[in-house]
Design a protein around this motif. Structure first.
Motif, mmCIF file in Angstrom:
data_model
loop_
_atom_site.group_PDB
_atom_site.id
_atom_site.type_symbol
_atom_site.label_atom_id
_atom_site.label_comp_id
_atom_site.label_asym_id
_atom_site.label_seq_id
_atom_site.Cartn_x
_atom_site.Cartn_y
_atom_site.Cartn_z
ATOM 1 N N THR A 1 2.455 51.246 43.711
ATOM 2 C CA THR A 1 3.681 51.907 44.130
ATOM 3 C C THR A 1 3.301 53.139 44.946
ATOM 4 O OG1 THR A 1 4.794 51.178 42.116
ATOM 5 C CG2 THR A 1 5.852 52.925 43.374
ATOM 6 N N ASN B 1 6.198 48.947 47.491
ATOM 7 C CA ASN B 1 5.579 48.193 46.398
ATOM 8 C C ASN B 1 4.654 47.122 46.967
ATOM 9 O OD1 ASN B 1 6.914 49.383 44.034
ATOM 10 N ND2 ASN B 1 8.782 48.494 44.895
ATOM 11 N N ASN C 1 5.665 62.545 46.037
ATOM 12 C CA ASN C 1 5.459 63.261 44.782
ATOM 13 C C ASN C 1 5.519 64.770 45.032
ATOM 14 O OD1 ASN C 1 4.856 63.530 42.010
ATOM 15 N ND2 ASN C 1 2.701 63.906 42.489
ATOM 16 N N ILE D 1 9.885 54.404 49.109
ATOM 17 C CA ILE D 1 8.954 53.785 48.166
ATOM 18 C C ILE D 1 8.448 52.464 48.755
ATOM 19 C CG2 ILE D 1 10.793 52.590 46.915
ATOM 20 C CD1 ILE D 1 9.171 53.081 44.341
ATOM 21 N N LEU E 1 4.732 56.380 46.886
ATOM 22 C CA LEU E 1 5.958 57.160 46.943
ATOM 23 C C LEU E 1 5.666 58.650 47.094
ATOM 24 C CD1 LEU E 1 7.543 57.496 43.379
ATOM 25 C CD2 LEU E 1 5.209 56.764 43.772
ATOM 26 N N TYR F 1 2.095 62.766 48.650
ATOM 27 C CA TYR F 1 2.378 61.384 48.297
ATOM 28 C C TYR F 1 1.371 60.886 47.256
ATOM 29 C CZ TYR F 1 4.736 61.855 52.805
ATOM 30 O OH TYR F 1 5.518 62.291 53.840
#
Length: 219
Positions: free
Chosen positions: A71, A142, A75, A140, A73, A56
């Motif tokens: 952000t 934010n 990866n 995700i 998320l 992540y």
């Protein structure tokens, strides 16, 4: 009702409550990390964190008013979601023992939608950590972070990502971002502090109520 039954039933009830309470602590905190996790950022799940590279990432993006949009998320291939997180900002010039800085904000004018989060007051700070509000799988997240008024320097974000109860990565580092804050947008928040309900304070009351009820029934 015999005296042995009167004594045994409250004991059994207490055992069930105690077992449930301990199990809840070991299995995680679905409504967000507790304040006790502030210093180490490590979940109390009864297992060690992963030592492999985190799948992540936390991506910081500087906004015009010098606040930072974060952000969180995935990866990595093979992993698509995470369930929990705990993120803080740190002055990159200080050591690992430094306290987190800045404030997380839920609502700031002209800023895109922010994921609902619980905010913790870590190490004498105020809303300087953000964590999840539920354990639903997330693709995700934010967030918005506001630097201290007048802060000038480099900031790094550290995030603990929880994939499930036994699989989590602690203090995943973001890229370092330069912040020069002569003025700071005032954060507005409506989210209540995190923390799962605790059973412990009610155990004594439940015990006394059970004993009173069974004594009255046997009279």
């Amino acid at each position: 009702m015999s005296f042995s039954k009167i004594v045994a039933l409250p004991v059994i009830c207490l055992y069930i409550l105690f077992t449930f309470s301990i199990g809840n602590q070991v299995s995680g905190t679905p409504t967000g990390a507790p304040a006790a996790a502030c210093s180490t950022m490590t979940p109390d799940h009864g297992v060690p964190p992963q030592t492999s590279a985190s799948p992540y990432v936390t991506i910081p993006t500087l906004v015009l008013d010098e606040s930072v949009r974060l952000t969180l998320l995935v990866n990595s291939t093979g992993i698509s979601t995470f369930k929990g997180f705990l993120v803080m900002a740190f002055d990159n010039s200080l050591g690992d023992t430094a306290a987190p800085i800045g404030t997380f904000s839920e609502i700031v004018e002209e800023t895109p939608a922010i994921t609902p989060a619980n905010y913790l007051n870590c190490l004498s700070g105020s809303k300087n950590a953000a964590t999840h509000t539920n354990n639903i799988e997330k693709v995700i997240v934010n967030l918005l972070w506001v630097p201290p008024s007048g802060f000038v320097g480099n900031v790094v974000f550290k995030t603990t990502f929880v994939r499930n109860v036994t699989t989590f990565w602690v203090k995943t580092l973001s890229d370092v971002i330069s912040v020069s804050s002569t003025t700071t947008t005032t954060p507005l928040t409506t989210t209540t502090p995190a923390g799962a309900p605790q059973l412990a304070p009610w155990i004594g009351t439940i015990f006394l109520a059970l004993v009173t009820f069974m004594l009255a029934s046997s009279a």
